[in-house]
Write an enzyme that holds these catalytic residues in place. Structure first.
Site, mmCIF file in Angstrom:
data_model
loop_
_atom_site.group_PDB
_atom_site.id
_atom_site.type_symbol
_atom_site.label_atom_id
_atom_site.label_comp_id
_atom_site.label_asym_id
_atom_site.label_seq_id
_atom_site.Cartn_x
_atom_site.Cartn_y
_atom_site.Cartn_z
ATOM 1 N N CYS A 84 -7.788 -4.170 18.870
ATOM 2 C CA CYS A 84 -7.747 -2.863 19.533
ATOM 3 C C CYS A 84 -9.152 -2.239 19.541
ATOM 4 O O CYS A 84 -10.038 -2.720 20.218
ATOM 5 C CB CYS A 84 -6.710 -1.973 18.870
ATOM 6 S SG CYS A 84 -6.185 -0.583 19.917
ATOM 7 N N HIS A 172 -1.683 -5.348 18.878
ATOM 8 C CA HIS A 172 -1.682 -5.392 17.406
ATOM 9 C C HIS A 172 -0.853 -6.578 16.898
ATOM 10 O O HIS A 172 0.364 -6.466 16.730
ATOM 11 C CB HIS A 172 -1.132 -4.081 16.846
ATOM 12 C CG HIS A 172 -2.064 -2.930 17.028
ATOM 13 N ND1 HIS A 172 -3.050 -2.618 16.120
ATOM 14 C CD2 HIS A 172 -2.179 -2.034 18.048
ATOM 15 C CE1 HIS A 172 -3.730 -1.568 16.562
ATOM 16 N NE2 HIS A 172 -3.230 -1.193 17.726
ATOM 17 N N GLU A 174 -0.702 -7.669 13.981
ATOM 18 C CA GLU A 174 -0.267 -7.433 12.605
ATOM 19 C C GLU A 174 1.104 -6.781 12.510
ATOM 20 O O GLU A 174 1.736 -6.814 11.453
ATOM 21 C CB GLU A 174 -1.311 -6.589 11.858
ATOM 22 C CG GLU A 174 -1.425 -5.143 12.312
ATOM 23 C CD GLU A 174 -2.400 -4.929 13.464
ATOM 24 O OE1 GLU A 174 -2.915 -3.810 13.606
ATOM 25 O OE2 GLU A 174 -2.638 -5.885 14.230
ATOM 26 N N SER A 226 7.516 2.105 -17.823
ATOM 27 C CA SER A 226 8.414 3.108 -17.247
ATOM 28 C C SER A 226 9.739 2.509 -16.802
ATOM 29 O O SER A 226 10.705 3.231 -16.578
ATOM 30 C CB SER A 226 7.735 3.767 -16.043
ATOM 31 O OG SER A 226 7.591 2.830 -14.984
ATOM 32 N N GLY A 227 9.780 1.187 -16.662
ATOM 33 C CA GLY A 227 10.965 0.553 -16.101
ATOM 34 C C GLY A 227 10.854 0.359 -14.602
ATOM 35 O O GLY A 227 11.691 -0.284 -13.981
ATOM 36 N N GLY A 228 9.784 0.919 -14.003
ATOM 37 C CA GLY A 228 9.530 0.720 -12.583
ATOM 38 C C GLY A 228 8.990 -0.675 -12.317
ATOM 39 O O GLY A 228 8.643 -1.415 -13.243
ATOM 40 N N VAL A 229 8.886 -1.028 -11.042
ATOM 41 C CA VAL A 229 8.482 -2.381 -10.658
ATOM 42 C C VAL A 229 7.096 -2.731 -11.199
ATOM 43 O O VAL A 229 6.906 -3.770 -11.833
ATOM 44 C CB VAL A 229 8.504 -2.541 -9.117
ATOM 45 C CG1 VAL A 229 7.922 -3.897 -8.709
ATOM 46 C CG2 VAL A 229 9.924 -2.396 -8.593
ATOM 47 N N ASP A 230 6.121 -1.860 -10.973
ATOM 48 C CA ASP A 230 4.735 -2.199 -11.301
ATOM 49 C C ASP A 230 4.519 -2.396 -12.800
ATOM 50 O O ASP A 230 3.963 -3.408 -13.231
ATOM 51 C CB ASP A 230 3.789 -1.119 -10.761
ATOM 52 C CG ASP A 230 3.904 -0.942 -9.256
ATOM 53 O OD1 ASP A 230 4.295 -1.918 -8.585
ATOM 54 O OD2 ASP A 230 3.634 0.157 -8.757
ATOM 55 N N SER A 231 4.960 -1.426 -13.607
ATOM 56 C CA SER A 231 4.745 -1.557 -15.056
ATOM 57 C C SER A 231 5.563 -2.710 -15.629
ATOM 58 O O SER A 231 5.144 -3.366 -16.589
ATOM 59 C CB SER A 231 5.068 -0.252 -15.783
ATOM 60 O OG SER A 231 6.444 0.037 -15.762
ATOM 61 N N SER A 232 6.718 -2.995 -15.030
ATOM 62 C CA SER A 232 7.549 -4.108 -15.505
ATOM 63 C C SER A 232 6.855 -5.448 -15.287
ATOM 64 O O SER A 232 6.863 -6.323 -16.161
ATOM 65 C CB SER A 232 8.907 -4.102 -14.787
ATOM 66 O OG SER A 232 9.631 -2.930 -15.085
#
Length: 516
Positions: A84, A172, A174, A226-232
């Protein structure tokens, strides 16, 4: 060990809303890439040693703007793909012409590929469905470029340099709306740039473990879990790399989903045998939030108290040298962008892994190169449960921003039960993964109801479910009426403090996904 960064693509960002999508598509092909601002120093581009460069789209008009691709891009001898705006500035910088289109083009379009022998369109049919989003168009390609695809509204839909491996597309590739967009990206990255597909989960795990071991040595590491995805996922990769050197601190705020604290302990402490310290801080959070109704104040109080408690506990761990965080690549990009952003703050961001200034710890961020979808795949590769990795996003302040106004213990318990029923039924009816996010909201108002022969005057629960690709915009989920009726009946009958259930049919915009 395979060097997963050996073959890489450099993406220069001109401000397109789709730039991160470009990076995700390149990585899906199996090649590492990074995004940098279009005005990054020429020496940096030269020393980066990319196998190819992609110029993103952007909101400006090339003929009104001084924003151009750095000349070094075209002097390195590596392949270049302009998308583009990226195509327009590349053509203009090589003597072509760009003008405002008589009619803007936003949406799906059919392009006709004029030269199928060109590498960028290898293994594709003559007609292709693509996604256009532009107000300008190339009117003259100049002596260096030739047209290799066209459409009704964009006679110059794609170009190729006559002598150099420079390519441009007005559409685009993508976006998922471009039918064979991934094939175009793959043709450029693999066939034209010659990249090996080294970027896969097995190689990433092997590389991360080696890097963590080299960096940490015999030091101890602390992680706020925290139990969230990232920290897990951080907990899982660190445990595999350094074992007992890792200590996780799980601050139970009391503002989690029903039984979530127990589930975190079950997965990490019992199943994975990770050293987890659980801090029951429910009363401290309730006390700190007593009488507070403003959502911004609630967010700030929750964030500060979390860090204070984490700091207290971390100080008790002897010889800890590192603090691990679940920073991911989109955080890195947004943080860099926010340094120059003039946008108004809609809601303050709650980073539960904030680094307290007083702590003399070095920062360890094993996920900082990964997008969210890559983090989830990494988690699966490390043996984390699918339902933990692919559950809906949950705000850092937890139920603190899903209870309108003041937070009380009774309100938290009521919302936890109602929210759990909603989630349970979504799973039962195979609807959970059809929506992007679904949750209950506690409204601190009472409504008259009748249960059996008894009058009931209790609280109201609002159900919220949305469908979104990037969470920047969202539409409300058109869940079946029979399903909503079932959930409503269960909540009113099983949660005694609720007499009425409503369903939120507000999109984003004008609303935000969370109520506070």
């Amino acid at each position: 060990m395979t060097d997963i960064h050996n073959h890489k693509i450099l993406i220069l960002d001109f401000g397109s809303q789709y730039t991160q999508l470009i990076a995700r598509r390149v990585r899906e092909v199996g090649v590492f890439c990074e995004i940098f601002p279009h005005d990054v120093a020429a020496d940096f581009i030269k020393n980066y040693q990319a196998k190819g460069i992609i110029l993103s789209g952007g909101p400006e008009s090339v003929y009104d703007s001084d924003v151009k691709a750095p000349e070094i891009v075209f002097e390195l001898g590596v392949p270049v793909l302009g998308i583009c705006y990226g195509m327009q500035t590349m053509v203009m910088q090589h003597g072509g012409e760009v003008k405002g289109a008589d009619q803007s083009e936003f949406g799906k379009a059919i392009i006709n590929i004029l030269n199928l022998t060109n590498n960028i369109f290898s293994n594709m049919e003559h007609e292709q469905l693509v996604w256009m989003s532009h107000s300008d168009k190339v009117t003259q390609t100049g002596e260096h470029f030739e047209i290799i695809a066209s459409s009704t509204n964009a006679p110059v839909a794609a170009v190729a340099h006559k002598n150099k491996p420079f390519f441009g597309v007005q559409f685009h590739p993508e976006t998922t709306h471009t039918e064979n967009g991934k094939q175009i990206i793959e043709n450029f990255v693999v066939n034209i740039c010659g990249c090996d597909t080294l970027w896969n989960i097995e190689n990433i795990i092997e590389n991360d473990i080696k890097e963590i071991k080299q960096k940490v040595g015999t030091d101890k590491v602390i992680l706020g879990l925290s139990g969230g995805v990232d920290s897990s996922v951080v907990a899982a990769i660190l445990h595999q790399a350094i074992g007992d050197q890792l200590t996780c601190i799980f601050v139970d705020t009391g503002l989690l989903r029903l039984n979530e604290g127990d589930q975190v302990m079950q997965v990490f402490a019992e199943h994975m045998d990770i050293n987890v310290i659980r801090i029951n801080a429910k009363n401290r959070f309730l006390d700190a939030l007593r009488g507070i109704c403003d959502p911004e104040q609630k967010r700030k109080i929750i964030g500060k108290l979390f860090v204070d408690i984490f700091d207290e506990e971390a100080a008790k761990i002897e010889n800890a040298k590192w603090l691990a965080q679940g920073t991911i690549y989109s955080d890195v990009i947004e943080s860099a962008g926010n340094n120059q952003s003039k946008a108004h703050v809609i809601k303050s961001h709650h980073n539960v892994g904030g680094l307290p200034k007083e702590m003399k710890l070095k920062l360890l961020e094993p996920l900082r190169e990964l997008f969210k979808d890559e983090v989830r795949k990494l988690g699966l590769g490390l043996g984390l449960p699918y339902n933990m990795l692919y559950r809906h996003p949950f705000p850092g302040p937890g139920l603190g921003v899903r209870i309108l106004g003041e937070i009380k213990k009774e309100y938290v318990e009521t919302l936890q039960k109602a929210d759990a029923i909603f989630t349970e039924e979504l799973y039962k009816h195979n609807l959970y993964h059809d929506v992007s996010q679904a949750f209950g909201v506690f409204l601190p108002i009472k409504s008259v109801g009748v249960v059996g022969d008894q009058r009931r005057y209790e609280y109201v629960i609002a159900l919220r479910a949305v469908v979104s690709i990037d969470f920047m915009t969202a539409t409300w989920a058109n869940l079946p009426y029979d399903f909503l009726s079932l959930v409503s009946n269960r909540i009113v009958n099983e949660v005694k403090q609720v007499s009425r259930v409503v369903y939120d049919v507000t999109g984003k915009p004008p609303g935000t996904i969370e109520w506070e």
